[in-house]
Design a protein around this motif. Structure first.
Motif, PDB file in Angstrom:
ATOM      1  N   LYS A 245       0.814  -1.208   0.000  1.00 59.50           N
ATOM      2  CA  LYS A 245       0.000   0.000   0.000  1.00 59.50           C
ATOM      3  C   LYS A 245       0.852   1.265   0.000  1.00 59.50           C
ATOM      4  CE  LYS A 245      -4.238  -1.790   2.080  1.00 59.50           C
ATOM      5  NZ  LYS A 245      -5.045  -1.986   3.272  1.00 59.50           N
ATOM      6  N   ASP A 287     -15.419  -2.363   0.125  1.00 55.71           N
ATOM      7  CA  ASP A 287     -14.497  -3.313  -0.491  1.00 55.71           C
ATOM      8  C   ASP A 287     -15.088  -4.715  -0.524  1.00 55.71           C
ATOM      9  OD1 ASP A 287     -12.900  -1.106  -0.482  1.00 55.71           O
ATOM     10  OD2 ASP A 287     -11.478  -1.844   1.015  1.00 55.71           O
ATOM     11  N   GLU A 300     -15.026  -4.878   3.840  1.00 54.51           N
ATOM     12  CA  GLU A 300     -14.992  -3.758   4.785  1.00 54.51           C
ATOM     13  C   GLU A 300     -15.589  -2.498   4.189  1.00 54.51           C
ATOM     14  OE1 GLU A 300     -11.328  -2.068   5.953  1.00 54.51           O
ATOM     15  OE2 GLU A 300     -10.293  -2.556   4.114  1.00 54.51           O
TER      16      GLU A 300
END
Ligand SMILES: Nc1ncnc2c1ncn2[C@@H]1O[C@H](COP(=O)(O)OP(=O)(O)O)[C@@H](O)[C@H]1O
Ligand SMILES: [Mg+2]
Length: 358
Positions: A245, A287, A300
């Motif tokens: 990320k 998500d 989530e």
């Protein structure tokens, strides 16, 4: 046009991302004609003065390090700002989890995004999954381990988990940025992964590992929620972990995702239903994991999604025909509408009490 405070930085591991998100949001708000007051929050939670905040926005500072002194008096920078509405761009704990939203409620200050309850629910993965499940929405099979049970008797706590096939994903129930998340291939590794996740929260979520695709959809709205187009994350690592990320930059986004119209529509409606299930409004990036023949499952709900120029949330709206300045403008408009409604509910209570007394 409004005088908008943009709060950013803060105590979570997403401090630096938050600063980058804030730069984008501030640029867009200014472009939409709003007057912006930057409100930086240091890594230890102190609210900063205008000059320091401005330096972070301009790019002179990439993080707002720990400050000296007591925290509470620094709140004056928020209290004295004369803003009409707050746009929180503080990801994670003490920002996305209902706490900052609660502060705004106490101050009777309109704010962008989900309310206290929806923010707190979305932040806690176990509570959120239980809520989605109770509304009949699909989630990946899971169990959870409470830290106190694990500490008292680790083997017994793990035995009490539902039987799920390996691999498993173990993560802190409250968390983000993939911090504390581990993929577990065998029973021997499970205990250590739970122990690790419990370093970040008091509850560990244990989920069946899905061999599938990661899809995301943006939601926007007040009482009528709308869903954007669907995007896909193509992780560069084994899964979309912290390194992938923020450090490697190897993950790719595909917008729109290459999925059938049927799957797209299913995800768009699940995104709205998931947000509705937690009582959310404003914005969220929902998500999903999509596995082979089975339908997508919500993993989530991020009520304060990344807002950098390359983040999925604004990009999905851009693809859907809503450019960033209009997106942030709409979010501010929703904040005022929600605040007005909240006030009228308060008035309803006062009227009712007055009638009782009459
Ligand atoms: N059940 C699962 N099956 C497969 N991959 C998963 C699963 N849970 C999490 N992951 C991977 O781990 C990443 C981080 O997990 P996530 O639940 O999104 O937590 P965070 O809130 O930290 O982003 C996901 O983006 C995905 O790559
Ligand atoms: Mg995630």
């Amino acid at each position: 046009m409004a005088r908008v405070g943009v709060a950013f930085g803060g105590r979570s591991v997403e401090h630096q991302v938050s600063i980058r998100s804030a730069r984008t949001v501030i640029g867009a708000l200014t472009g939409a004609g709003h007057e912006v007051v930057p409100l930086g929050i240091s890594q230890d939670g102190r609210w900063l003065d205008r000059e320091l905040s401005q330096r972070a926005v301009k790019g002179d500072l990439d993080n707002l390090g720990a400050m000296e002194g007591e925290l509470a008096p620094t709140l004056r920078h928020l209290l004295d700002s004369s803003i009409e509405v707050l746009f929180p761009v503080v990801h994670g704990t003490w920002g996305e989890d209902g706490t900052l939203q609660g502060l705004c409620e106490m101050l009777d200050l309109p704010y962008v995004g989900a309310s206290v309850g929806a923010s707190a629910l979305a932040m806690d993965k176990v509570l959120c999954k239980r809520q989605l499940e109770s509304c009949g929405l699909p989630v990946v099979e899971y169990g959870w381990v409470r830290g106190s049970d694990f500490e008292a008797h680790p083997e017994r706590a793990l035995k009490a988990l539902p039987r799920l096939p390996f691999p498993l994903f173990v993560k802190p129930s409250i968390g983000g940025s993939s911090v504390g998340v581990r993929k577990v291939g065998s029973p021997e590794e499970l205990q250590e992964a739970v122990d690790f996740a419990l370093r970040f929260d008091t509850t560990a979520l244990v989920e069946r590992g899905v061999q599938g695709r990661e899809l995301e959809c943006s939601v926007l709205g007040d009482q009528q929620l709308e869903a954007s187009v669907v995007g896909e994350i193509l992780p560069g690592n084994l899964f979309y972990d912290y390194e992938d990320k923020y450090l490697l930059d190897t993950a790719e986004l595909e917008i729109p995702a290459d999925v059938s119209p049927r799957v797209t529509e299913r995800i768009r409606s699940l995104a709205v239903d998931s947000m509705t299930a937690i009582g959310g409004h404003g914005m969220a990036r929902v998500d999903f994991l999509l596995e082979g023949e089975t339908g997508p499952a919500t993993t989530e709900i991020n009520t304060l999604p990344g807002f950098t120029s390359i983040s999925m949330y604004p990009k999905l709206w851009e693809e859907a025909g809503l450019p960033l300045p209009r997106l942030v403008d709409r979010l501010v408009e929703i904040a005022f509408a929600v605040h007005l409604r909240r006030r009228s509910l308060d008035d309803g209570i006062k009227d009712w009490l007055a009638q009782l007394g009459a």
